[in-house]
Design a protein around this motif. Structure first.
Motif, PDB file in Angstrom:
ATOM      1  N   THR A   1       0.838  -1.193   0.000  1.00 48.57           N
ATOM      2  CA  THR A   1       0.000   0.000   0.000  1.00 48.57           C
ATOM      3  C   THR A   1       0.880   1.254   0.000  1.00 48.57           C
ATOM      4  OG1 THR A   1      -0.017   0.039   2.406  1.00 48.57           O
ATOM      5  CG2 THR A   1      -1.759  -1.239   1.315  1.00 48.57           C
ATOM      6  N   ARG A   2       0.218   2.406   0.013  1.00 46.82           N
ATOM      7  CA  ARG A   2       0.979   3.655   0.113  1.00 46.82           C
ATOM      8  C   ARG A   2       1.805   3.681   1.396  1.00 46.82           C
ATOM      9  NH1 ARG A   2       0.704   8.960  -1.978  1.00 46.82           N
ATOM     10  NH2 ARG A   2       1.610  10.476  -0.553  1.00 46.82           N
ATOM     11  N   ASP A   3       1.227   3.178   2.502  1.00 45.77           N
ATOM     12  CA  ASP A   3       1.996   3.114   3.753  1.00 45.77           C
ATOM     13  C   ASP A   3       3.230   2.236   3.573  1.00 45.77           C
ATOM     14  OD1 ASP A   3       0.244   4.749   5.072  1.00 45.77           O
ATOM     15  OD2 ASP A   3      -0.753   3.153   6.196  1.00 45.77           O
ATOM     16  N   GLY A   4       3.083   1.130   2.844  1.00 51.08           N
ATOM     17  CA  GLY A   4       4.229   0.253   2.606  1.00 51.08           C
ATOM     18  C   GLY A   4       5.334   0.957   1.853  1.00 51.08           C
ATOM     19  N   LEU A   5       4.949   1.771   0.863  1.00 49.82           N
ATOM     20  CA  LEU A   5       5.947   2.538   0.110  1.00 49.82           C
ATOM     21  C   LEU A   5       6.655   3.535   1.025  1.00 49.82           C
ATOM     22  CD1 LEU A   5       3.897   3.305  -3.129  1.00 49.82           C
ATOM     23  CD2 LEU A   5       5.560   1.481  -2.784  1.00 49.82           C
ATOM     24  N   GLN A   6       5.886   4.196   1.895  1.00 46.88           N
ATOM     25  CA  GLN A   6       6.488   5.169   2.805  1.00 46.88           C
ATOM     26  C   GLN A   6       7.455   4.482   3.773  1.00 46.88           C
ATOM     27  OE1 GLN A   6       3.646   7.603   4.900  1.00 46.88           O
ATOM     28  NE2 GLN A   6       5.203   8.829   5.924  1.00 46.88           N
ATOM     29  N   ILE A   7       7.087   3.306   4.259  1.00 45.53           N
ATOM     30  CA  ILE A   7       7.968   2.552   5.168  1.00 45.53           C
ATOM     31  C   ILE A   7       9.288   2.211   4.471  1.00 45.53           C
ATOM     32  CG2 ILE A   7       8.227   0.325   6.335  1.00 45.53           C
ATOM     33  CD1 ILE A   7       5.120   0.534   6.822  1.00 45.53           C
ATOM     34  N   ALA A   8       9.206   1.794   3.210  1.00 49.44           N
ATOM     35  CA  ALA A   8      10.423   1.458   2.468  1.00 49.44           C
ATOM     36  C   ALA A   8      11.304   2.685   2.280  1.00 49.44           C
ATOM     37  CB  ALA A   8      10.062   0.859   1.113  1.00 49.44           C
ATOM     38  N   LEU A   9      10.703   3.823   1.973  1.00 46.86           N
ATOM     39  CA  LEU A   9      11.486   5.057   1.824  1.00 46.86           C
ATOM     40  C   LEU A   9      12.135   5.445   3.145  1.00 46.86           C
ATOM     41  CD1 LEU A   9       9.054   7.121  -0.439  1.00 46.86           C
ATOM     42  CD2 LEU A   9      11.241   6.118  -1.122  1.00 46.86           C
ATOM     43  N   MET A  10      11.410   5.302   4.247  1.00 44.91           N
ATOM     44  CA  MET A  10      11.980   5.599   5.569  1.00 44.91           C
ATOM     45  C   MET A  10      13.197   4.719   5.842  1.00 44.91           C
ATOM     46  SD  MET A  10       8.351   5.860   7.628  1.00 44.91           S
ATOM     47  CE  MET A  10       9.078   5.640   9.258  1.00 44.91           C
ATOM     48  N   ALA A  11      13.097   3.444   5.493  1.00 42.11           N
ATOM     49  CA  ALA A  11      14.216   2.527   5.736  1.00 42.11           C
ATOM     50  C   ALA A  11      15.433   2.908   4.903  1.00 42.11           C
ATOM     51  CB  ALA A  11      13.780   1.100   5.433  1.00 42.11           C
ATOM     52  N   ALA A  12      15.208   3.192   3.615  1.00 45.01           N
ATOM     53  CA  ALA A  12      16.331   3.531   2.735  1.00 45.01           C
ATOM     54  C   ALA A  12      16.965   4.868   3.122  1.00 45.01           C
ATOM     55  CB  ALA A  12      15.864   3.550   1.284  1.00 45.01           C
TER      56      ALA A  12
END
Length: 538
Positions: A86-97
């Motif tokens: 989801t959009r939240d999943g994309l945001q989580i991945a960006l936070m990690a990177a």
């Protein structure tokens, strides 16, 4: 790529008929839930900006450059094509990177000198970590070439059934209940960092990036209005095989929405842009294999066309390219969840993330006439009929079944018959995980001679399966039993029991370990995996 090449080879060697079947199993978020659906994650819109000023939760302001933002776009585009992200999943991945590398592809030449030979944004020296998400080869995330590929790192971070490391190391989709965690906690669950509180600091930065890269601006390329539409394959090269609509899936046996139309064509046949437009996606995308998406404006309406199952080498355009109707944009392949070379063609109303719509009437309306009817019957039913079992497998029909071929699960070799069983079973049960060749010196095992594979269903070796995983194991063994003669299966071991074709009338019998294993042990008794041995000779 080794797996794709091997699977393509086995389809040619064993099942020529499949090359004209061309019915692909496509990834389509939510497609099994209703008769119409749309994708779940946003897509990158327009060119990546030269720079973006961002501010962390603790008030630190800094500027990201176009290279960092391009990596962010790769993460967004990759995740947008994975079911469940989801959009939240994309945001989580960006936070990690952002936390791990500040959105930089980092080499680590002190541990892996060859990592510096791959495109990179600098050198780092944190343990043996590499790339955007600082993934470690020694932890099983992938090889150095794998982890120096931004797209691979993104797929590994998201994980799930189509992830490159499923089921371990765990990606985001492999974390039970990740949606209920805070975004920082979810990032930590994947990264398993010694500093778990760092990720939340980048939550506003990730949101700013996500909003910027997925919102059209005045600088975004304008979709040209066009009235010209062409068929996406050259005349005389294709056969219609499976239309849009609900169907009993020929691979999984599920009843679900087929989100496009399939056209069988020889491997390498040119794929043509259906209309003038702008490329919004052009990369490998899970079950789609190679996927190209083009947005168009036709009759004042924004639509998108999608072209799936290309090999990676068959993608000839890039995101942002402006293409014209009839332009050669790629080549027919059989990558992803596919049974043979074909084009899976989609029409999406509203753009790249729009609603899936039957493409055949649209092509009929805009091209030179009605399309031929599919050459294979496809069951069209309501939204919720009962699912059926997977279709019976094809039997090997050519060549020496005992000849050695590359094992797609290891660097070793297995027999052609074992490879055929692997291919057919993995097609029918794509959520299973396989391990075949293994040296095992001093044992009587069939693994060293390439006649055996072990299969798990999301559980780790040494761990008993969950009830759902146990059910998946019995589904596979039942299917293998039903088709044992066709496939050449000699015997199966599962849940402390053994079944053999030669003693089929006796059913499942207690397994005594065969003189090699402790039958009371989780692994020795095969409680954590299914063992498959195929016969020797014709």
């Amino acid at each position: 790529m080794k797996k794709l090449a091997v699977l393509a080879t086995v389809l040619v060697l064993f099942s020529p008929a499949l090359l004209l079947l061309g019915v692909g199993m496509m990834f389509s978020p939510g497609a099994n839930a209703s008769c119409t659906t749309s994708t779940t994650g946003p897509s990158v819109v327009g060119p990546v900006p030269d720079s973006l000023e961002v501010t962390t939760a603790d008030g630190q302001t800094f500027t990201l450059n176009t290279t960092q933002l391009t990596h962010a776009a790769t993460i967004i585009q990759t995740g947008s094509q994975i079911e469940g992200v989801t959009r939240d999943g994309l945001q989580i991945a960006l936070m990690a990177a952002l936390t791990e590398s500040n959105l930089r592809m980092l080499a680590n030449t002190s541990v892996y000198p060859d990592s510096g030979n791959h495109p990179n944004d600098g050198d780092a020296s944190d343990h043996d970590s590499l790339g955007l998400f600082q993934m470690r080869p020694q932890a099983g995330w992938g090889t150095v070439p794998d982890l120096m590929d931004p797209g691979y790192q993104a797929r590994a971070f998201f994980g799930g059934p189509t992830g490159p490391n499923h089921p371990s190391p765990r990606g985001l989709l492999d974390i039970p209940g990740w949606q209920t965690l805070s975004k920082g906690e979810a990032a930590q669950a994947v990264e398993v960092s010694a500093y778990p509180d760092r990720y939340a600091n980048y939550e506003p930065v990730a949101e700013h990036i996500l909003t910027t890269l997925t919102t059209p601006t005045a600088d975004s390329p304008q979709l040209p209005e066009t009235g010209r539409v062409v068929f996406p394959l050259p005349e005389g090269t294709w056969v219609a095989t499976s239309p849009f609509g609900m169907r009993v899936h020929p691979i999984t046996g599920e009843n679900k929405l087929h989100t496009g139309a399939d056209y069988s064509a020889p491997d390498g046949t040119p794929i043509l842009a259906a209309a003038d437009g702008i490329v919004t996606h052009a990369s490998m995308s899970g079950g789609y294999g190679g996927l190209i998406i083009i947005e168009h404006t036709i009759g004042g309406q924004k639509i998108a066309t999608a072209y799936a199952h290309l090999w990676e080498t068959g993608i000839h355009v890039n995101v942002g390219d402006q293409v014209t109707a009839g332009q050669h944009i790629g080549d027919v392949g059989s990558a992803g969840y596919s049974t043979g070379a074909h084009l899976h063609f989609e029409l999406r109303q509203g753009g790249s993330d729009g609603e899936f719509t039957d493409p055949q009437p649209w092509l009929d309306q805009h091209t030179s006439g009605n399309l031929p009817a599919p050459t294979t019957p496809v069951e069209q039913e309501g939204c919720n009929p009962a699912a059926t079992q997977p279709a019976p497998p094809q039997g090997p029909d050519a060549g020496d079944p005992d000849r050695k071929v590359d094992d797609p699960t290891t660097d070793g070799q297995i027999t052609a018959r074992m490879l055929h069983v692997y291919t057919q079973a993995l097609t029918a049960y794509p959520d299973s995980s396989w391990a075949c060749y293994s040296p095992r010196p001093g044992t009587k095992s069939e693994h060293p001679v390439g006649r055996a594979c072990d299969v798990t269903f999301g559980n780790a070796i040494g761990s008993r399966p969950t009830p759902q995983q146990l059910e998946a194991g019995w589904a596979l063994t039942n299917w293998l039993q039903d088709n044992a003669e066709t496939l050449g299966v000699e015997y199966l071991i599962w849940q402390g029991q053994i079944w053999s074709l030669a003693r089929d009338a006796e059913g499942w019998r207690p397994y005594n370990g065969g003189g090699m294993h402790d039958p009371t042990d989780v692994t020795g008794g095969h409680y954590d995996h299914v063992h498959i041995t195929v016969k020797e000779g014709s």
